[in-house]
Design an enzyme around this catalytic site. Structure first.
Site, PDB file in Angstrom:
ATOM      1  N   SER A 288       0.862  -1.388   0.089  1.00 31.37           N
ATOM      2  CA  SER A 288      -0.351  -0.052   0.054  1.00 31.37           C
ATOM      3  C   SER A 288       1.119   1.439   0.179  1.00 31.37           C
ATOM      4  CB  SER A 288      -0.784   0.166   1.761  1.00 31.37           C
ATOM      5  OG  SER A 288      -1.810   0.982   0.950  1.00 31.37           O
ATOM      6  N   ASP A 299       9.887   4.851  -9.901  1.00 34.09           N
ATOM      7  CA  ASP A 299       9.432   5.430 -11.666  1.00 34.09           C
ATOM      8  C   ASP A 299      10.291   7.492 -11.858  1.00 34.09           C
ATOM      9  OD1 ASP A 299       8.267   3.476 -11.604  1.00 34.09           O
ATOM     10  OD2 ASP A 299       6.387   4.853 -11.715  1.00 34.09           O
ATOM     11  N   LYS A 313      -0.953  -4.221  -3.023  1.00 37.84           N
ATOM     12  CA  LYS A 313      -2.032  -3.797  -3.245  1.00 37.84           C
ATOM     13  C   LYS A 313      -2.217  -2.275  -3.004  1.00 37.84           C
ATOM     14  CE  LYS A 313      -4.830  -2.265   1.077  1.00 37.84           C
ATOM     15  NZ  LYS A 313      -5.086  -0.528   0.697  1.00 37.84           N
TER      16      LYS A 313
END
Length: 556
Positions: A288, A299, A313
């Site tokens: 999460s 990224d 999640k």
């Protein structure tokens, strides 16, 4: 008419007026009517007496189970304990404790907390609370905590037995707000490398991190290892706020998208931490909000991820408070990383058992043991702006994969940990030798310096570190502690061949020493001792020295 009123009430209750525009009103009325008639029939006609509240709760759970694995229902009595780890504080007496031989043993009173102010010491055995016996009566941990906690300003009388002191002593403790910290450890690994371990993302995580990192930066930190192993997540905004510390203005952190919520983007608005290289440690239980931070740094080519594929999640839950104080957490959107990866791993609606056995499936498939067992189709490949390939399909795939080492962390070790044999051994041995160790390693000087540090007063750094440094260098696990552990294992009916026991001993000894340090000093000292035995930690430290890994990474 009554059904229309009920529908309007439900829409107001959940605070989502847009639903009125997206739901077929007639269909909704029909389905609510079915529920009302069925519930009424059960209440009036069922052969046996029924608990209508339980029937209603079971119906809610049943509906949510068929949606996804993370839409859940929490009864009113459990809501407070569910939120406490994330809210930053609770009200109570302020002690860390363990239940050993059916007795509450104080591991540590919270520094500056109510129990410490009242005179409670580490090693004290609490045998009664307000004249209600809690020792020797097989009382559950939940019931004990219920008796210890209470509103700020209320009083509680603790009956305490102290080793080496005759009789039972009573202490009046005035309950207060007790902080819940989300950062377990923060220390310098070497002259330029800092380490911070975050156990979850709560309301205070960002401020805790800023405080910890500021201390490390003042000590010479240039690079950092952020440990998210076992971090199950928490608040979205906490992960966003922490990501903000490392990313440039307007860089994407995460975005969410759902059927009725549309797309919402979270972008960096500042970059305040002057840190060069960043390594994030993850494993299969990092989930999460932990995945949001890891995904944002990966990224945006800001950090290297080391470890094993994260949990996966990627579903956003909205809390919906029900009139009786119970809570529904309903999935309303998906999380997506900056390059568009959905974190959520695949699942079959209604099959929560299969979903929860995912880690076992990873082990059986070989994923946890061999990096080359993992194969991604081209459709799951994404490219960062720096040209690096990252992968979707559920969870965050590390840049540097570290397989699970089953030769040191054996099944024998896992069973000992699962039945609390290791913790109980360390605590019992420490209680028998506490007085000697407190004197030998000058623990009282440490406690005074720690209290002054937390109050923002001047303190002697040597008082904080010298005793621990001596312990780290010279303390070895004695044979009587090993004998005690083996006796605990026998009592718990945990058996293994001599070869497996011997293979398990180095890591067990490291953990026992770290547990002794945690109880004498702090949980940060525990991780400082146990981390070098963690292969993900070792590989993360080595990664900082590998210039090739950081070729396309932003270094500030």
């Amino acid at each position: 008419m009554k059904l229309k009123i009920i529908i309007l009430f439900l829409l107001t209750l959940v605070g989502l007026p847009l639903i009125a525009q997206t739901v077929d009103r007639k269909l909704m009325e029909e389905q609510i009517q079915k529920l009302i008639i069925t519930q009424g029939a059960i209440a009036q006609l069922y052969v046996d007496t029924v608990d209508l509240s339980k029937v209603t709760e079971d119906a809610i759970r049943g509906m949510l189970t068929e949606l996804d694995p993370h839409s859940t229902y929490t009864p009113a009595k459990e809501v407070q304990s569910l939120n406490e780890p994330l809210e930053g504080s609770f009200e109570g007496i302020g002690v860390q404790f363990s239940i050993t031989d059916d007795t509450l043993v104080v591991i540590q009173p919270v520094s500056g907390g109510p129990s410490e102010k009242a005179g409670i010491l580490a090693g004290d055995m609490v045998i009664a609370v307000n004249d209600t016996a809690i020792a020797g009566v097989k009382m559950s941990k939940e019931l004990i905590m219920k008796r210890l906690r209470g509103p700020k300003g209320s009083k509680v009388i603790l009956s305490v037995k102290r080793r080496g002191v005759k009789g039972i002593h009573k202490f009046e403790v005035i309950r207060d707000k007790i902080p819940v910290h989300t950062i377990d450890a923060a220390y310098m690994i070497d002259a330029t490398t800092g380490y911070v371990r975050i156990n979850n993302f709560g309301a205070t995580t960002n401020m805790e991190f800023i405080k910890a990192a500021s201390t490390l930066l003042a000590s010479g930190m240039k690079d950092i290892i952020i440990d998210l192993q076992g971090n199950g997540g928490g608040y979205l905004h906490s992960a966003v706020d922490l990501s903000n510390q490392f990313l440039d203005n307007n860089e994407m952190i995460v975005y969410t998208e759902g059927r009725t919520t549309g797309r919402r983007e979270y972008r960096a608005t500042r970059g305040k931490m002057h840190i060069n290289k960043i390594v994030i440690l993850v494993d299969g239980y990092s989930a999460s909000a932990a995945e949001i931070l890891a995904g944002a740094l990966q990224d945006n080519d800001r950090g290297i991820i080391v470890g094993r594929r994260t949990f996966g999640k990627g579903l956003v839950q909205r809390p919906i408070n029900l009139p009786d104080g119970s809570l529904v957490r309903l999935t309303i959107a998906h999380y997506y990383s900056p390059v568009g990866r959905c974190f959520q791993k695949p699942y079959v609606k209604g099959d929560k058992k299969k979903y929860e056995s995912d880690m076992l499936d990873r082990l059986n498939s070989g994923e946890l043991l061999h990096a080359d067992s993992i194969h991604f189709p081209d459709s799951l490949k994404y490219t960062t702006k720096g040209g690096r390939i990252v992968y979707g399909g559920g969870g965050i795939m590390p840049d540097l994969y570290v397989p699970l080492d089953t030769t040191t962390y054996t099944n024998y070790h896992r069973q000992l940990a699962a039945k609390s044999c290791i913790n109980q051994t360390a605590l019992k041995w420490l209680n028998d030798h506490r007085k000697q160790l407190v004197k030998q390693y000058n623990i009282n000087a440490y406690r005074k310096a720690r209290a002054r540090q937390q109050e923002g007063k001047d303190y002697d750094l040597a008082d904080l570190r010298s005793g621990f440094e001596l312990f780290k260098q010279e303390f070895t696990i004695p044979q009587d502690m090993i004998d005690l552990l083996l006796a605990k294992a026998k009592e718990a009916k945990i058996e293994a061949p001599d070869s497996i026991r011997q293979a398990s001993m180095p890591l067990l000894k490291t953990q026992l020493k770290a547990l002794i340090a945690r109880d004498l000093w702090d949980i940060s000292n525990y991780f400082e001792l146990v981390n070098p035995a963690n292969e993900i930690y070792r590989q993360g430290l080595q990664a900082l020295k590998d210039e090739k890994l950081f070729e396309n990474i932003q270094i500030k």
